[in-house]
Write a protein that holds these residues in place. Structure first.
Motif, PDB file in Angstrom:
ATOM      1  N   VAL A   1     -30.557  12.005 -35.472  1.00 56.15           N
ATOM      2  CA  VAL A   1     -30.150  11.895 -36.872  1.00 56.15           C
ATOM      3  C   VAL A   1     -28.661  12.189 -36.940  1.00 56.15           C
ATOM      4  CG1 VAL A   1     -30.480  12.799 -39.199  1.00 56.15           C
ATOM      5  CG2 VAL A   1     -32.399  12.794 -37.584  1.00 56.15           C
ATOM      6  N   SER A   2     -27.908  11.205 -37.406  1.00 61.15           N
ATOM      7  CA  SER A   2     -26.470  11.368 -37.501  1.00 61.15           C
ATOM      8  C   SER A   2     -26.100  11.587 -38.962  1.00 61.15           C
ATOM      9  CB  SER A   2     -25.820  10.095 -36.961  1.00 61.15           C
ATOM     10  OG  SER A   2     -24.456  10.077 -37.283  1.00 61.15           O
TER      11      SER A   2
ATOM     12  N   GLU B   1     -32.357  11.037 -25.688  1.00 68.58           N
ATOM     13  CA  GLU B   1     -31.918  11.721 -26.907  1.00 68.58           C
ATOM     14  C   GLU B   1     -30.611  12.472 -26.656  1.00 68.58           C
ATOM     15  OE1 GLU B   1     -33.808  11.223 -29.562  1.00 68.58           O
ATOM     16  OE2 GLU B   1     -35.585  10.476 -28.548  1.00 68.58           O
ATOM     17  N   PHE B   2     -30.606  13.221 -25.567  1.00 67.53           N
ATOM     18  CA  PHE B   2     -29.449  14.081 -25.315  1.00 67.53           C
ATOM     19  C   PHE B   2     -28.259  13.242 -24.811  1.00 67.53           C
ATOM     20  CE2 PHE B   2     -32.850  17.520 -24.387  1.00 67.53           C
ATOM     21  CZ  PHE B   2     -33.131  17.598 -25.743  1.00 67.53           C
ATOM     22  N   CYS B   3     -28.554  12.145 -24.102  1.00 70.75           N
ATOM     23  CA  CYS B   3     -27.478  11.219 -23.708  1.00 70.75           C
ATOM     24  C   CYS B   3     -26.785  10.681 -24.963  1.00 70.75           C
ATOM     25  CB  CYS B   3     -28.037  10.049 -22.904  1.00 70.75           C
ATOM     26  SG  CYS B   3     -28.540  10.516 -21.243  1.00 70.75           S
ATOM     27  N   ARG B   4     -27.593  10.402 -25.980  1.00 66.51           N
ATOM     28  CA  ARG B   4     -27.010   9.909 -27.232  1.00 66.51           C
ATOM     29  C   ARG B   4     -26.090  10.966 -27.862  1.00 66.51           C
ATOM     30  NH1 ARG B   4     -24.530   8.136 -30.232  1.00 66.51           N
ATOM     31  NH2 ARG B   4     -24.820   7.060 -32.207  1.00 66.51           N
ATOM     32  N   LEU B   5     -26.488  12.239 -27.791  1.00 66.36           N
ATOM     33  CA  LEU B   5     -25.630  13.318 -28.300  1.00 66.36           C
ATOM     34  C   LEU B   5     -24.343  13.405 -27.482  1.00 66.36           C
ATOM     35  CD1 LEU B   5     -27.938  16.394 -29.063  1.00 66.36           C
ATOM     36  CD2 LEU B   5     -27.333  14.482 -30.540  1.00 66.36           C
ATOM     37  N   ARG B   6     -24.499  13.345 -26.172  1.00 71.49           N
ATOM     38  CA  ARG B   6     -23.314  13.428 -25.300  1.00 71.49           C
ATOM     39  C   ARG B   6     -22.326  12.313 -25.654  1.00 71.49           C
ATOM     40  NH1 ARG B   6     -19.029  15.398 -23.341  1.00 71.49           N
ATOM     41  NH2 ARG B   6     -18.170  14.235 -21.606  1.00 71.49           N
ATOM     42  N   GLU B   7     -22.875  11.119 -25.848  1.00 70.19           N
ATOM     43  CA  GLU B   7     -22.042   9.973 -26.202  1.00 70.19           C
ATOM     44  C   GLU B   7     -21.327  10.221 -27.537  1.00 70.19           C
ATOM     45  OE1 GLU B   7     -23.388   5.398 -26.314  1.00 70.19           O
ATOM     46  OE2 GLU B   7     -23.927   6.544 -28.094  1.00 70.19           O
TER      47      GLU B   7
ATOM     48  N   GLU C   1     -17.261  10.226 -31.790  1.00 72.81           N
ATOM     49  CA  GLU C   1     -18.046   9.846 -32.977  1.00 72.81           C
ATOM     50  C   GLU C   1     -18.239  11.006 -33.956  1.00 72.81           C
ATOM     51  OE1 GLU C   1     -21.639   7.908 -31.809  1.00 72.81           O
ATOM     52  OE2 GLU C   1     -22.507   7.965 -33.823  1.00 72.81           O
ATOM     53  N   ILE C   2     -18.442  12.211 -33.440  1.00 68.68           N
ATOM     54  CA  ILE C   2     -18.574  13.354 -34.352  1.00 68.68           C
ATOM     55  C   ILE C   2     -17.255  14.119 -34.471  1.00 68.68           C
ATOM     56  CG2 ILE C   2     -21.073  13.651 -33.954  1.00 68.68           C
ATOM     57  CD1 ILE C   2     -20.014  16.364 -32.478  1.00 68.68           C
ATOM     58  N   GLY C   3     -16.184  13.532 -33.947  1.00 65.32           N
ATOM     59  CA  GLY C   3     -14.872  14.170 -34.061  1.00 65.32           C
ATOM     60  C   GLY C   3     -14.713  15.315 -33.076  1.00 65.32           C
ATOM     61  N   ARG C   4     -13.847  16.240 -33.413  1.00 65.29           N
ATOM     62  CA  ARG C   4     -13.637  17.398 -32.548  1.00 65.29           C
ATOM     63  C   ARG C   4     -14.862  18.294 -32.634  1.00 65.29           C
ATOM     64  NH1 ARG C   4     -10.419  21.946 -33.073  1.00 65.29           N
ATOM     65  NH2 ARG C   4      -9.711  21.166 -35.079  1.00 65.29           N
ATOM     66  N   LEU C   5     -15.331  18.766 -31.487  1.00 60.95           N
ATOM     67  CA  LEU C   5     -16.573  19.550 -31.435  1.00 60.95           C
ATOM     68  C   LEU C   5     -16.345  20.982 -31.911  1.00 60.95           C
ATOM     69  CD1 LEU C   5     -19.568  19.624 -30.416  1.00 60.95           C
ATOM     70  CD2 LEU C   5     -18.653  20.461 -28.247  1.00 60.95           C
TER      71      LEU C   5
ATOM     72  N   ILE D   1     -31.654  19.767 -30.526  1.00 65.45           N
ATOM     73  CA  ILE D   1     -30.234  20.075 -30.319  1.00 65.45           C
ATOM     74  C   ILE D   1     -29.428  19.479 -31.466  1.00 65.45           C
ATOM     75  CG2 ILE D   1     -28.251  19.820 -28.768  1.00 65.45           C
ATOM     76  CD1 ILE D   1     -30.088  19.633 -26.426  1.00 65.45           C
ATOM     77  N   GLU D   2     -28.403  20.203 -31.869  1.00 64.66           N
ATOM     78  CA  GLU D   2     -27.463  19.652 -32.851  1.00 64.66           C
ATOM     79  C   GLU D   2     -26.044  19.856 -32.349  1.00 64.66           C
ATOM     80  OE1 GLU D   2     -27.779  21.257 -36.802  1.00 64.66           O
ATOM     81  OE2 GLU D   2     -26.042  20.150 -37.531  1.00 64.66           O
ATOM     82  N   VAL D   3     -25.242  18.812 -32.466  1.00 64.40           N
ATOM     83  CA  VAL D   3     -23.808  18.941 -32.203  1.00 64.40           C
ATOM     84  C   VAL D   3     -23.091  18.700 -33.524  1.00 64.40           C
ATOM     85  CG1 VAL D   3     -23.852  18.351 -29.758  1.00 64.40           C
ATOM     86  CG2 VAL D   3     -23.706  16.509 -31.439  1.00 64.40           C
ATOM     87  N   PHE D   4     -22.100  19.530 -33.802  1.00 67.31           N
ATOM     88  CA  PHE D   4     -21.418  19.485 -35.097  1.00 67.31           C
ATOM     89  C   PHE D   4     -19.914  19.467 -34.856  1.00 67.31           C
ATOM     90  CE2 PHE D   4     -19.557  22.244 -38.558  1.00 67.31           C
ATOM     91  CZ  PHE D   4     -19.539  21.255 -39.538  1.00 67.31           C
ATOM     92  N   GLY D   5     -19.244  18.532 -35.506  1.00 65.88           N
ATOM     93  CA  GLY D   5     -17.808  18.428 -35.317  1.00 65.88           C
ATOM     94  C   GLY D   5     -17.088  17.990 -36.570  1.00 65.88           C
ATOM     95  N   SER D   6     -15.832  17.644 -36.396  1.00 65.68           N
ATOM     96  CA  SER D   6     -14.975  17.371 -37.552  1.00 65.68           C
ATOM     97  C   SER D   6     -15.357  16.105 -38.301  1.00 65.68           C
ATOM     98  CB  SER D   6     -13.513  17.286 -37.107  1.00 65.68           C
ATOM     99  OG  SER D   6     -13.374  16.271 -36.131  1.00 65.68           O
ATOM    100  N   LYS D   7     -16.128  15.210 -37.683  1.00 65.12           N
ATOM    101  CA  LYS D   7     -16.538  13.980 -38.365  1.00 65.12           C
ATOM    102  C   LYS D   7     -18.020  13.964 -38.727  1.00 65.12           C
ATOM    103  CE  LYS D   7     -12.987  10.914 -36.497  1.00 65.12           C
ATOM    104  NZ  LYS D   7     -12.762   9.807 -35.544  1.00 65.12           N
ATOM    105  N   GLY D   8     -18.721  15.045 -38.460  1.00 63.61           N
ATOM    106  CA  GLY D   8     -20.129  15.096 -38.837  1.00 63.61           C
ATOM    107  C   GLY D   8     -20.984  15.750 -37.781  1.00 63.61           C
TER     108      GLY D   8
END
Lengths: 333, 333, 333, 333
Positions: free
Chosen positions: A260-261, C128-134, C140-144, C240-247
């Motif tokens: 989910v993005s 799933e996690f490869c997609r997060l890494r990408e 895509e999610i900006g600065r982590l 897992i969630e990754v959060f950055g400057s773009k979302g």
């Protein structure tokens, strides 16, 4: 130990390759010979598969106990008859034929030869839809009131394909007709179909449609409705809901990932798996396992020739209903 | 019949107006007088509200039984003390003060005057979080192991705001500290906070942070973790999970609609409600109902001055932990 | 045409069988010999696999170019060294060893022999996690800013297992430590871990924990937090969630089906896939493909011995942090 | 400043009270008098509402500029005519009448008196469905192909209610017919309805049905399908999908909370809001705001008498279709 089941195949195109890859991973099953006039040699060699351009070589092989028919649809009925006459059990992709009389001839040959015939209604083996079937048959959703099927293709077929397809109801909706029978455990009495070529005018000019809503009355009193489209820009849309006296169960689309993005644009999840080969991957494997199991156990496969015939009769009734603008009773085989 | 509760308010800015709109819809409650040096006359007239620029007029009004303090934070403690000395019950927005000693002075005045004091931890009255609390207190999720809070603001505060805010832990995370106490029904023993100004360098230069992860050890043995950000580009992100021996319950974000759009771009749902006034709209109404109910029933409100003090002490411990780079025990009031 | 890669394996238990099933389906790969003192003969015969009870037979086979180590963890380091000394490339399940010095000895042997070593951090290959890494690496999610991992097992390990496991951080969280490094593309500088035996007292008596929250500071300035539990009654929880400057991007749990059941009890969807073998099925296949590809392309695999060492060092720091009750800097290899 | 709009109401039952509560919160609107033979005095007194048992008193009041008709359906047409003859603007709950000729008489009286008439198709003002309408009218989903409506009630109506309701199509599906017109911006040409009393035999004995699937052909070429049930055990099920050349948009059910509970039983979310008063709460408020705005701006309301007539004509066609077992063209007003 399990005896080895020896198979032969007619046709090694896209669907033939897919099934063969699955078969190569089944313990105790051997693909002895594949016939295709334009066989992909590299593919076959990489899998150590024996090939021929002559279907007759498959039919004539004494060791082969079952023939898998993956050839173009127009050849299915003839090849079923030849296979039956050679005493082979048969797996055949849908449709058997577009003409019910031709289907009946093929089924007669099968019956006379006392061989098994399984028709490729793979969706009956999809884990999502199996779960729905279980919810209906176990009474989990109570008495069945309604079945709702959404089936939309990701992209329009070519006009050449359309012209020989038998029309959308016999080419595409036939899967949904079979699904209604499978999920309900009941038969279709009457069909009302409304449809049009909304997306592509040339489909209309070729005498076919690309959009339809079809209502079905079942012998158990339940109703079913199928909405079809030949083109959803977002991909392959395959959803079903069963609704009964104890609640409802829906099968939602499968997606590549569960990510989910969340961005400034919105909360975004994956589109459905785009293509039927990906979406129904598992069902193709399980249906072939069912065929092999039926051979081993010397029993009829879960989905037989009669299912191919009945779905075709429903499709013919649907087409007639749309053309006449009124509901049409289904010829019960 | 229900007696009429007569209220007065200090402050008629954004939050003061919001609460007043809610109060105007409550049967049996009267907002008699609002004091604000810069009152929005049009707004007040449209609601037939009596206004004054002098807080003293509110404190002095014999009919007013409770004073609602919606003024700037720096005035809260003084006004609580004055209200208490005038025998008024008090609703005060958080924080009481940034300095625990000043808070204690205010609470002493309240205790001495034997008036009721409710602090504006509105999130305790949010239906989502009430459901979580219920799941914990009823034993639905079993013994509590973990609480996980995600709280991200939609946009950076101004540097001027940052400078007088007391820092992110006392300004923003304080709500989450209170939520941990509310959900767990337990106290915080120790805090470890890691944080930095990752998003905006000028926030760092002002001595504050914009991103943090804070771990809390509770007296009942459970653990809690809060992740904060001063800016999520997609809006206001407010999620909580409670996890225990019988399962987990998550509160997800609320959205403007439940629509799902499926296009060539993906499957898109709404972003979270953008602003705290929208997201927590219902909680503001319910917390004021609680205050009025407590007045009517002559009982303590569900969230009192001590809750304001304790959350501040946790915030101070968090700040100290981050600065010292080690866990810090929380002063228990 | 692709040359055939010839493999041997030490260990044919649950994980050894799983990998071997995958290998049997890879074109151009041959599993020549498997060593296991208690080999499942029926299983091996059904797949026409040559077996031995002696690992030495595998190490000594000149044709075998790589050895897959699926044996008990305590044997890993020794077998890596022996394999390296015999000039074999190596795939080894995690952990290499619990003692960093022992790991270093194994890595020294590998370096000296100039063989390739891949460690079984299979989750790096999960789609799933490869997609997060990408999403992180592509910007895509900006600065982590933050990584948040939830990892809960479906059922408690046995006390016997606990006693030799090296403790929860080295046995279970080690996967999450590796995931933080993989997703962030950065290193862990400091760890603070809070944990306890909340679920099972006997785990505590054995000197281990069953619940933890671990905060990590990364060299790139981002923060990460991992919450672990040895037992979620609803199954295997891997989010897992990754959060950055773009979302933000979240990876949600995978489930057996996508069905939604709506009854008087509520709206019910599937629980997560229960077991790591089902949940990470695809990743096991892809990681082995990566190993074979690295052999073919004569390059280092995507995840090497150093990754095994570093995750262990983070785990050791986490354990020390929990025991000392303060943050601990991670020894950087 | 905004002039005060003065209203009177006929009927103060459940729906009358609901609307009145909303009106009491609207600035610049005054409910001057409510007529009901069995008025709830306590409720009225608590809101300082003037009441009467005589509708005539409302019609005769010179100050009242608009009359809100919340009385039993059988009185609607008469009261519309009387209100019009008294020069009052009118808000009337659906249906105007079950007989189209009677509806036409009422609309004639409205036209002759040149007063405004709004019909209570509140769902047009639901935020979810407004979002769908916007997606269609803005071209966001491209050219419209299909509209799909699911509308299921939570519990069976009483047989007494059924007998005077005009039948399911005129009582329940009428909202869905109006929704098809609203969403499509087009008219219904032809209807095919299949239905039965599946749930409750006594409904069938009373000449009505409880389950139906209705297909509609629209003048713009699109198709619509409505599936109805008088009883879903899980509550009030109100879902709509619009599908076009650029994609699809679905409106999902609203729920009390957004919590997700994950236990050994499954992943459980809330059932839909159970009752139409809760589900469509917001729409009732917004439709009354629209009525008042239309009065202020001296313009026609967004949904007028003709919409009440046309939906009734569609309902009559649906009933006829079901009885005759064939599609029926809709009388276009």
């Amino acid at each position: 130990m399990m005896r080895t089941v020896i198979l032969g195949a007619i046709g090694a195109g896209r669907i033939g390759k897919l099934h063969t890859e699955n078969i190569l991973q089944m313990p105790g099953v051997r693909m002895k010979l594949m016939a295709d006039p334009y066989i992909d040699e590299t593919w076959a060699r990489g899998r150590s598969l024996a090939v021929t351009t002559e279907p007759e070589a498959v039919f004539a092989d004494k060791e082969i106990e079952a023939v898998l028919i993956f050839s173009p649809s127009t050849l299915h009925a003839d090849q079923i008859i030849t296979a039956a006459e050679n005493g082979k059990h048969i797996f055949c992709e849908k449709p058997i034929a577009l003409d019910p009389d031709r289907i009946r001839q093929a089924l007669d040959a099968v019956a006379k030869a006392k061989v098994k015939l399984q028709i490729g209604f793979n969706r009956r083996f999809d884990p999502e839809f199996c779960r729905l079937r279980e919810a209906v048959s176990s009474g989990e959703i109570g008495r069945l009131y309604q079945i709702k099927i959404t089936a939309r293709d990701p992209a329009l077929p070519s006009i050449d394909y359309v012209k020989t397809s038998g029309g959308m109801f016999l080419d595409m909706t036939i899967h949904d007709f079979d699904m209604v029978r499978y999920l309900s455990g009941s038969e279709v009495e009457e069909v009302f179909a409304a449809g049009a070529a909304m997306i592509d005018r040339t489909i209309g000019e070729a005498g076919d449609i690309d959009t339809a809503i079809t209502t079905l009355k079942l012998t158990n009193g339940a109703l079913a409705v199928i909405d079809n489209s030949r083109q959803a820009v977002y991909g392959y849309d395959q959803r079903i809901e069963v609704f009964g006296s104890k609640g409802s169960m829906q099968a939602c689309n499968r997606t590549p990932t569960r990510t989910v993005s969340t961005t400034a644009e919105g909360v975004i999840t994956d589109k459905p798996l785009y293509f039927f080969l990906e979406r129904y991957q598992e069902s193709f494997r399980v249906e072939m396992e069912e065929f092999v199991a039926a051979l081993r156990e010397k029993r009829d496969p879960a989905v037989g020739g009669i299912d191919g015939l009945i779905s075709t009769l429903i499709g013919i009734a649907a087409k007639e209903s749309m053309e006449r603008g009124e509901p049409v009773r289904v010829n019960q085989g």
